[in-house]
Write a protein that holds these residues in place. Structure first.
Motif, PDB file in Angstrom:
ATOM      1  N   ARG A 102       0.410  41.907  19.515  1.00 32.44           N
ATOM      2  CA  ARG A 102      -0.075  43.096  18.786  1.00 32.44           C
ATOM      3  C   ARG A 102       1.075  44.002  18.358  1.00 32.44           C
ATOM      4  O   ARG A 102       0.902  44.843  17.488  1.00 32.44           O
ATOM      5  N   ARG A 103       2.236  43.821  18.948  1.00 35.24           N
ATOM      6  CA  ARG A 103       3.419  44.611  18.574  1.00 35.24           C
ATOM      7  C   ARG A 103       4.170  43.996  17.384  1.00 35.24           C
ATOM      8  O   ARG A 103       5.096  44.606  16.865  1.00 35.24           O
ATOM      9  N   TYR A 104       3.804  42.779  17.010  1.00 38.00           N
ATOM     10  CA  TYR A 104       4.504  42.110  15.917  1.00 38.00           C
ATOM     11  C   TYR A 104       4.326  42.898  14.624  1.00 38.00           C
ATOM     12  O   TYR A 104       3.209  43.320  14.291  1.00 38.00           O
ATOM     13  N   ASP A 105       5.417  43.078  13.894  1.00 36.39           N
ATOM     14  CA  ASP A 105       5.382  43.808  12.624  1.00 36.39           C
ATOM     15  C   ASP A 105       4.916  42.862  11.522  1.00 36.39           C
ATOM     16  O   ASP A 105       5.667  41.980  11.095  1.00 36.39           O
ATOM     17  N   PRO A 106       3.685  43.021  11.040  1.00 33.51           N
ATOM     18  CA  PRO A 106       3.144  42.100  10.036  1.00 33.51           C
ATOM     19  C   PRO A 106       3.846  42.191   8.679  1.00 33.51           C
ATOM     20  O   PRO A 106       3.584  41.378   7.793  1.00 33.51           O
ATOM     21  N   GLU A 107       4.746  43.144   8.525  1.00 30.66           N
ATOM     22  CA  GLU A 107       5.530  43.231   7.296  1.00 30.66           C
ATOM     23  C   GLU A 107       6.388  41.976   7.117  1.00 30.66           C
ATOM     24  O   GLU A 107       6.734  41.602   6.001  1.00 30.66           O
ATOM     25  N   TYR A 108       6.705  41.321   8.220  1.00 32.28           N
ATOM     26  CA  TYR A 108       7.527  40.110   8.181  1.00 32.28           C
ATOM     27  C   TYR A 108       6.613  38.891   8.300  1.00 32.28           C
ATOM     28  O   TYR A 108       6.005  38.667   9.341  1.00 32.28           O
ATOM     29  N   ALA A 109       6.524  38.123   7.233  1.00 30.24           N
ATOM     30  CA  ALA A 109       5.644  36.960   7.214  1.00 30.24           C
ATOM     31  C   ALA A 109       6.081  35.899   8.219  1.00 30.24           C
ATOM     32  O   ALA A 109       5.254  35.253   8.852  1.00 30.24           O
ATOM     33  N   ASN A 110       7.385  35.722   8.396  1.00 27.16           N
ATOM     34  CA  ASN A 110       7.935  34.674   9.247  1.00 27.16           C
ATOM     35  C   ASN A 110       8.296  35.242  10.618  1.00 27.16           C
ATOM     36  O   ASN A 110       9.106  36.162  10.725  1.00 27.16           O
ATOM     37  N   ALA A 111       7.736  34.668  11.655  1.00 25.32           N
ATOM     38  CA  ALA A 111       7.979  35.145  13.029  1.00 25.32           C
ATOM     39  C   ALA A 111       9.230  34.536  13.656  1.00 25.32           C
ATOM     40  O   ALA A 111       9.572  34.865  14.788  1.00 25.32           O
TER      41      ALA A 111
END
Length: 193
Positions: free
Chosen positions: A66-75
Protein backbone atom coordinates in the motif's frame (compact mmCIF):
# COMPACT_ATOMS: atom_id res chain seq x y z
CA UNK A 1 -7.71 -12.13 -42.54
CA UNK A 2 -8.01 -11.35 -38.85
CA UNK A 3 -5.47 -9.36 -36.90
CA UNK A 4 -3.66 -11.16 -34.07
CA UNK A 5 -4.84 -10.10 -30.64
CA UNK A 6 -2.68 -7.41 -29.12
CA UNK A 7 -0.98 -8.50 -25.94
CA UNK A 8 -0.73 -5.87 -23.30
CA UNK A 9 1.12 -6.42 -20.09
CA UNK A 10 -0.49 -5.00 -16.99
CA UNK A 11 1.84 -2.55 -15.24
CA UNK A 12 3.27 -3.55 -11.89
CA UNK A 13 1.61 -0.52 -10.29
CA UNK A 14 -1.80 -1.74 -11.42
CA UNK A 15 -1.12 -5.26 -10.18
CA UNK A 16 0.00 -3.92 -6.81
CA UNK A 17 -3.10 -1.73 -6.58
CA UNK A 18 -5.32 -4.71 -7.46
CA UNK A 19 -3.60 -6.79 -4.79
CA UNK A 20 -5.08 -4.52 -2.12
CA UNK A 21 -8.44 -6.22 -2.75
CA UNK A 22 -7.22 -9.37 -4.53
CA UNK A 23 -3.96 -10.44 -2.83
CA UNK A 24 -3.36 -13.14 -5.45
CA UNK A 25 -2.75 -10.39 -8.07
CA UNK A 26 0.62 -9.79 -6.41
CA UNK A 27 1.75 -13.20 -7.67
CA UNK A 28 2.18 -11.71 -11.16
CA UNK A 29 4.67 -9.17 -9.77
CA UNK A 30 6.56 -12.05 -8.16
CA UNK A 31 6.55 -14.10 -11.37
CA UNK A 32 7.77 -11.11 -13.36
CA UNK A 33 10.68 -10.07 -11.13
CA UNK A 34 11.73 -13.00 -8.90
CA UNK A 35 14.11 -14.69 -11.38
CA UNK A 36 16.19 -11.52 -11.91
CA UNK A 37 16.21 -10.73 -8.19
CA UNK A 38 17.37 -14.28 -7.52
CA UNK A 39 20.29 -13.92 -9.94
CA UNK A 40 21.29 -10.62 -8.33
CA UNK A 41 21.12 -12.03 -4.80
CA UNK A 42 23.04 -15.15 -5.84
CA UNK A 43 25.86 -13.04 -7.27
CA UNK A 44 26.08 -11.09 -4.03
CA UNK A 45 25.52 -13.80 -1.41
CA UNK A 46 25.60 -17.16 -3.17
CA UNK A 47 22.82 -19.43 -4.38
CA UNK A 48 21.89 -20.74 -0.94
CA UNK A 49 21.14 -17.30 0.48
CA UNK A 50 19.46 -16.07 -2.72
CA UNK A 51 16.27 -18.03 -2.05
CA UNK A 52 15.97 -16.41 1.37
CA UNK A 53 16.67 -12.94 0.00
CA UNK A 54 13.98 -13.29 -2.67
CA UNK A 55 11.48 -14.63 -0.13
CA UNK A 56 12.19 -11.85 2.35
CA UNK A 57 12.08 -9.23 -0.41
CA UNK A 58 8.67 -10.27 -1.67
CA UNK A 59 7.29 -10.76 1.83
CA UNK A 60 8.30 -7.18 2.71
CA UNK A 61 6.99 -5.90 -0.64
CA UNK A 62 3.65 -7.61 -0.10
CA UNK A 63 3.34 -6.36 3.47
CA UNK A 64 4.11 -2.79 2.38
CA UNK A 65 2.37 -2.81 -0.99
CA UNK A 66 0.00 0.00 0.00
CA UNK A 67 3.04 2.28 0.32
CA UNK A 68 4.06 1.69 -3.30
CA UNK A 69 3.96 4.89 -5.36
CA UNK A 70 1.63 4.08 -8.28
CA UNK A 71 3.20 6.93 -10.26
CA UNK A 72 5.88 4.39 -11.20
CA UNK A 73 4.47 1.70 -13.47
CA UNK A 74 7.50 -0.60 -13.02
CA UNK A 75 8.17 -1.96 -9.52
CA UNK A 76 11.66 -3.19 -10.43
CA UNK A 77 13.61 -0.37 -8.68
CA UNK A 78 11.36 -0.63 -5.61
CA UNK A 79 11.97 -4.38 -5.37
CA UNK A 80 15.74 -4.00 -5.79
CA UNK A 81 15.69 -1.38 -3.05
CA UNK A 82 14.00 -3.84 -0.73
CA UNK A 83 16.44 -6.57 -1.79
CA UNK A 84 19.37 -4.23 -1.10
CA UNK A 85 18.03 -3.71 2.41
CA UNK A 86 17.66 -7.45 2.93
CA UNK A 87 21.19 -8.03 1.62
CA UNK A 88 22.37 -5.20 3.87
CA UNK A 89 21.35 -7.28 6.86
CA UNK A 90 23.79 -9.90 5.60
CA UNK A 91 26.79 -7.62 4.93
CA UNK A 92 29.14 -9.86 6.85
CA UNK A 93 28.08 -12.84 4.71
CA UNK A 94 28.64 -10.83 1.53
CA UNK A 95 32.08 -9.62 2.63
CA UNK A 96 33.07 -13.13 3.74
CA UNK A 97 32.05 -14.42 0.32
CA UNK A 98 34.17 -11.80 -1.45
CA UNK A 99 37.18 -12.48 0.78
CA UNK A 100 36.89 -16.23 0.26
CA UNK A 101 36.79 -15.68 -3.48
CA UNK A 102 39.92 -13.52 -3.34
CA UNK A 103 41.75 -16.13 -1.21
CA UNK A 104 40.57 -19.26 -2.99
CA UNK A 105 39.94 -18.07 -6.49
CA UNK A 106 36.88 -19.59 -8.04
CA UNK A 107 33.42 -19.34 -6.58
CA UNK A 108 31.98 -22.86 -6.85
CA UNK A 109 28.61 -21.45 -7.94
CA UNK A 110 30.23 -19.85 -10.99
CA UNK A 111 32.12 -22.84 -12.42
CA UNK A 112 30.66 -23.50 -15.85
CA UNK A 113 32.99 -26.20 -17.14
CA UNK A 114 35.08 -23.83 -19.26
CA UNK A 115 38.73 -24.29 -20.05
CA UNK A 116 41.25 -23.95 -17.24
CA UNK A 117 42.88 -21.12 -19.17
CA UNK A 118 39.57 -19.24 -19.18
CA UNK A 119 39.29 -19.63 -15.42
CA UNK A 120 42.84 -18.42 -14.85
CA UNK A 121 42.43 -15.31 -17.02
CA UNK A 122 39.05 -14.61 -15.43
CA UNK A 123 40.64 -14.83 -11.97
CA UNK A 124 43.38 -12.44 -13.00
CA UNK A 125 40.73 -9.78 -13.55
CA UNK A 126 38.08 -10.85 -11.03
CA UNK A 127 40.20 -11.21 -7.90
CA UNK A 128 41.19 -7.53 -7.85
CA UNK A 129 37.63 -6.49 -8.67
CA UNK A 130 36.18 -8.67 -5.94
CA UNK A 131 38.77 -7.32 -3.50
CA UNK A 132 37.75 -3.80 -4.53
CA UNK A 133 34.07 -4.67 -3.97
CA UNK A 134 34.90 -5.97 -0.50
CA UNK A 135 36.70 -2.71 0.28
CA UNK A 136 33.83 -0.46 -0.78
CA UNK A 137 31.48 1.20 1.65
CA UNK A 138 28.12 -0.59 1.65
CA UNK A 139 26.28 2.29 -0.03
CA UNK A 140 28.91 2.61 -2.76
CA UNK A 141 28.79 -1.14 -3.41
CA UNK A 142 24.97 -1.11 -3.63
CA UNK A 143 25.01 1.71 -6.18
CA UNK A 144 27.77 0.14 -8.28
CA UNK A 145 26.12 -3.28 -8.40
CA UNK A 146 22.63 -1.94 -9.12
CA UNK A 147 24.06 -0.05 -12.09
CA UNK A 148 26.57 -2.67 -13.30
CA UNK A 149 24.77 -5.95 -12.62
CA UNK A 150 21.11 -4.94 -12.75
CA UNK A 151 21.32 -2.13 -15.29
CA UNK A 152 19.23 0.36 -13.33
CA UNK A 153 19.47 3.99 -14.41
CA UNK A 154 20.76 6.60 -11.97
CA UNK A 155 17.18 7.70 -11.35
CA UNK A 156 16.04 4.14 -10.69
CA UNK A 157 18.93 3.56 -8.26
CA UNK A 158 18.04 6.80 -6.48
CA UNK A 159 14.44 5.62 -6.16
CA UNK A 160 15.50 2.11 -5.09
CA UNK A 161 17.82 3.33 -2.35
CA UNK A 162 15.82 6.45 -1.47
CA UNK A 163 18.76 8.78 -2.07
CA UNK A 164 19.23 11.80 -4.34
CA UNK A 165 20.50 11.25 -7.89
CA UNK A 166 23.56 13.36 -7.02
CA UNK A 167 24.42 10.88 -4.28
CA UNK A 168 24.10 8.03 -6.77
CA UNK A 169 26.53 9.81 -9.09
CA UNK A 170 29.10 10.48 -6.36
CA UNK A 171 28.91 6.96 -4.93
CA UNK A 172 29.24 5.44 -8.38
CA UNK A 173 32.19 7.67 -9.16
CA UNK A 174 33.97 6.62 -5.92
CA UNK A 175 33.27 2.95 -6.55
CA UNK A 176 34.50 3.10 -10.14
CA UNK A 177 37.69 4.87 -9.09
CA UNK A 178 38.42 2.20 -6.50
CA UNK A 179 37.77 -0.62 -8.98
CA UNK A 180 39.88 1.08 -11.64
CA UNK A 181 42.73 1.58 -9.15
CA UNK A 182 42.56 -2.09 -8.13
CA UNK A 183 42.90 -3.16 -11.76
CA UNK A 184 45.73 -0.72 -12.42
CA UNK A 185 47.60 -1.93 -9.34
CA UNK A 186 47.21 -5.53 -10.48
CA UNK A 187 48.36 -4.69 -13.97
CA UNK A 188 51.42 -2.84 -12.65
CA UNK A 189 52.24 -5.70 -10.24
CA UNK A 190 52.02 -8.13 -13.17
CA UNK A 191 54.48 -6.08 -15.17
CA UNK A 192 56.88 -5.85 -12.26
CA UNK A 193 56.69 -9.57 -11.47
Amino acid sequence: MSQPAATTEVADAELIRRSWQEPEAFAAVFDRHAPQLHRYAARRLGPDAAEDVVSETFLAAFQHRRRYDPEYANARPWLYGIASNVIGKRRRDELSRYRAYVRGGVDPAEITGGLVEDSVSTLTVNRPLVAALAGLKAGDRDVLLLVAWVGLSYEEVARALDIPVGTVRSRLNRARKKARQALEDTWEDGLDG
